[in-house]
Design an enzyme around this catalytic site. Structure first.
Site, short mmCIF file in Angstrom:
data_model
loop_
_atom_site.label_atom_id
_atom_site.label_comp_id
_atom_site.label_asym_id
_atom_site.label_seq_id
_atom_site.Cartn_x
_atom_site.Cartn_y
_atom_site.Cartn_z
N CYS A 50 18.18 44.18 72.79
CA CYS A 50 17.78 43.37 71.63
C CYS A 50 16.29 43.05 71.59
O CYS A 50 15.58 43.58 70.74
CB CYS A 50 18.58 42.09 71.58
SG CYS A 50 20.33 42.39 71.28
N ARG A 52 24.39 35.94 73.46
CA ARG A 52 23.70 36.49 74.62
C ARG A 52 24.70 37.29 75.43
O ARG A 52 25.82 36.82 75.66
CB ARG A 52 23.16 35.36 75.52
CG ARG A 52 22.17 34.45 74.88
CD ARG A 52 22.12 33.13 75.63
NE ARG A 52 23.43 32.44 75.60
CZ ARG A 52 23.77 31.43 76.41
NH1 ARG A 52 22.93 30.99 77.33
NH2 ARG A 52 24.95 30.86 76.33
C1 UDX Z 1 18.97 38.02 73.27
C2 UDX Z 1 18.96 36.66 72.59
O1 UDX Z 1 18.94 35.62 73.57
C3 UDX Z 1 20.18 36.52 71.71
O2 UDX Z 1 20.14 35.29 71.02
C4 UDX Z 1 20.19 37.66 70.72
O3 UDX Z 1 21.36 37.61 69.94
C5 UDX Z 1 20.15 39.00 71.44
O4 UDX Z 1 19.02 39.04 72.31
P1 UDX Z 1 20.23 39.05 75.40
O5 UDX Z 1 19.53 40.33 75.12
O6 UDX Z 1 21.68 39.08 75.73
O7 UDX Z 1 20.08 38.05 74.15
O8 UDX Z 1 19.51 38.38 76.65
P2 UDX Z 1 18.62 37.09 76.96
O9 UDX Z 1 19.40 36.15 77.77
O10 UDX Z 1 17.95 36.59 75.76
O11 UDX Z 1 17.53 37.75 77.93
C6 UDX Z 1 16.66 38.77 77.45
C7 UDX Z 1 15.74 39.24 78.54
O12 UDX Z 1 14.76 38.25 78.83
C8 UDX Z 1 16.41 39.56 79.87
O13 UDX Z 1 15.87 40.76 80.38
C9 UDX Z 1 16.06 38.39 80.75
O14 UDX Z 1 16.03 38.71 82.11
C10 UDX Z 1 14.66 38.04 80.23
N1 UDX Z 1 14.25 36.64 80.45
C11 UDX Z 1 14.96 35.62 79.88
C12 UDX Z 1 13.12 36.37 81.23
O15 UDX Z 1 12.46 37.27 81.73
N2 UDX Z 1 12.74 35.05 81.39
C13 UDX Z 1 13.42 34.02 80.84
O16 UDX Z 1 13.01 32.87 81.04
C14 UDX Z 1 14.57 34.30 80.07
#
Ligand code: UDX
Length: 437
Positions: free
Chosen positions: A264, A151
């Site tokens: 991602c 992440r």
């Molecule tokens: C993600 C996956 O978690 C990771 O395992 C993969 O390798 C790449 O994609 P990342 O893109 O770094 O990682 O962010 P992540 O923490 O997953 O959050 C993604 C999005 O979801 C963010 O915009 C975040 O704000 C949003 N989110 C996350 C929510 O809106 N609600 C939540 O409860 C969790």
């Protein structure tokens, strides 16, 4: 172990530094000269907590170097492919140009016993295709798919101690020679208890697509519940707390708000649908279209809510957006819902100022038409309405009484449901959350 890491972006730069930290001799290779200059000087080309300290730390050992010259891979045993697979312009499918170029680029330097390890997120079937290329060129070399789950914002710790390793080898067998080599690469985290699973190529590729689809589905599920909560006066955060107490469901990734963005989840679910379509299995993933639609609807909903908050019209209304990055502890603005909302509000006549502790340079490159202010107090000064769209710690800690002094109007929309509504209301603010009464 002598290791090459091809591609030094969010994934590769961190991977290279972490492999050196684990004790290996590593060369990071990228076509971008500026990135290589920065990394060689132990400067991170993007914001990732702990990366710069790690670069300084491992470069002092002499085990980590960076270059634009692919021939530096000669003599190394393991070659990680860490380049990007962005969404193709005008299509849902992934653009494989960089993965293909990186793999072709490494071929001349392969020797018998070498292992090419794909870490990029790719459409299922890619590993088998690239394995044939590798075999045609060097029959004694192997290709493994070893998806990365890091992440952003936690990339260093996720790489040094991930929750699992997945090795996709051609025959799916534990006895494949590449398994022993990867076990040696990851010896430290494995001995610390990280789980590892050996599968065939397509399963390994699918693990990544499925994991990201599941996470996206979880977020869109709770955002769909937020829509229902808004229609009924219920509170989606309490609902998430309650359903999350069930072990089978879990509370993580159930934060309703403005939805997911980044480099991602959005593009990975689209590429997954596109690939399933090519394979004749598109029906299986039709639900992901709905997941995507729910997610995009959040952005429109926030624009509408802001209009309501502003008394029915955005024209000439001064809106300050807190947060530009797609998530806190990152300067990544790829598909950032915060920025897309800011741009929509501006298009509809609001006078928008965006602030963010780390992401303003990247934001200005994507949306040059928006106004940016790095200083939080100055950004807030004179605002009619505040929108909290990325939950940086400093925004979560804002004191409603202190903020009152600088603004022109006491209106706040909490796009991440992270503020204490009662506290803001008690200070005289008109507070709106998402999916909360
Ligand atoms: C993600 C996956 O978690 C990771 O395992 C993969 O390798 C790449 O994609 P990342 O893109 O770094 O990682 O962010 P992540 O923490 O997953 O959050 C993604 C999005 O979801 C963010 O915009 C975040 O704000 C949003 N989110 C996350 C929510 O809106 N609600 C939540 O409860 C969790």
């Amino acid at each position: 172990m002598r290791i090459s890491v091809i591609g030094c972006g969010y994934l590769g730069a961190v991977h290279a530094a972490c492999m050196a930290k684990l004790g290996h001799d590593v060369v990071g290779i990228d076509v971008d000269e500026r990135k290589i200059r920065d990394l060689s000087a132990a400067r991170a080309p993007f914001y990732e907590p702990g990366l710069e300290e790690l670069l300084t730390d491992v470069q002092a050992t002499g085990r980590l170097s960076f270059t634009t010259d692919m021939s530096a891979a000669a003599g190394n045993t393991v070659h990680f492919i860490c380049v990007g697979t962005p969404q193709k312009k005008g299509e849902n499918a992934a653009d494989m140009t960089y993965v293909d170029a990186a793999t072709s680029g490494i071929l001349p330097y392969l020797a018998p016993g070498d292992v090419v390890v794909g870490k990029s997120t790719v459409p299922v079937g890619t590993a088998a295709r690239l394995a044939r290329l590798v075999q045609d060129h060097e029959p004694g070399a192997h290709l493994v798919w070893n998806p990365e789950f890091l992440r952003e914002g936690h990339a260093v710790s996720d790489t040094l101690s991930p929750d699992r390793f997945v090795y996709g080898v051609p025959d799916g067998s534990e006895d494949h020679p590449a398994v022993t080599i990867l076990d040696e690469v990851y010896a430290a985290p494995l001995s610390a208890g990280t789980l590892r699973l050996v599968t065939d190529h397509p399963t390994a590729e699918l693990v990544k697509a499925a994991a990201n689809s599941f996470l996206a589905t979880k977020i869109s599920f709770i955002n769909a519940m937020a829509e229902v909560c808004e229609a009924t006066g219920a509170d989606v955060t309490r609902l998430a707390d309650a359903i999350g107490m069930d072990d089978r469901i879990g509370r993580k990734f159930l934060n309703a708000g403005i939805g997911f963005g980044g480099g991602c989840l959005p593009k990975d679910i689209r590429a997954f649908m596109a690939r399933a379509g090519e394979l004749g299995a598109d029906q299986a993933l039709t639900f992901l279209r709905e997941v995507d639609a729910i997610n995009m609807r959040r952005r429109t909903r926030v624009v509408e809510l802001t209009r309501e908050l502003c008394g029915g019209s955005l024209l000439g209304h001064r809106v300050t957006v807190l947060g530009a990055a797609f998530k806190p502890e990152s300067d990544d603005v790829r598909d950032s819902p915060a920025l897309s909302i800011a741009a929509q509000l501006q298009l509809q006549g609001a006078v928008v100022t965006v602030t963010d502790p780390k992401a303003l340079d990247n934001a200005a490159k994507r949306f040059p038409e928006l106004q940016y202010e790095p200083d939080l107090d100055k950004a807030i000064a004179g605002a009619d309405t505040l929108l909290l769209l990325t939950e940086w710690q400093q925004y979560k800690e804002l004191d409603p009484f202190e903020v009152s002094n600088g603004v022109a109007g006491l209106r706040i929309l909490d796009g991440r449901n992270v503020l204490e509504a009662a506290k803001w209301r008690a200070a005289g603010w008109h507070y709106r959350g998402l999916g909360r009464p």
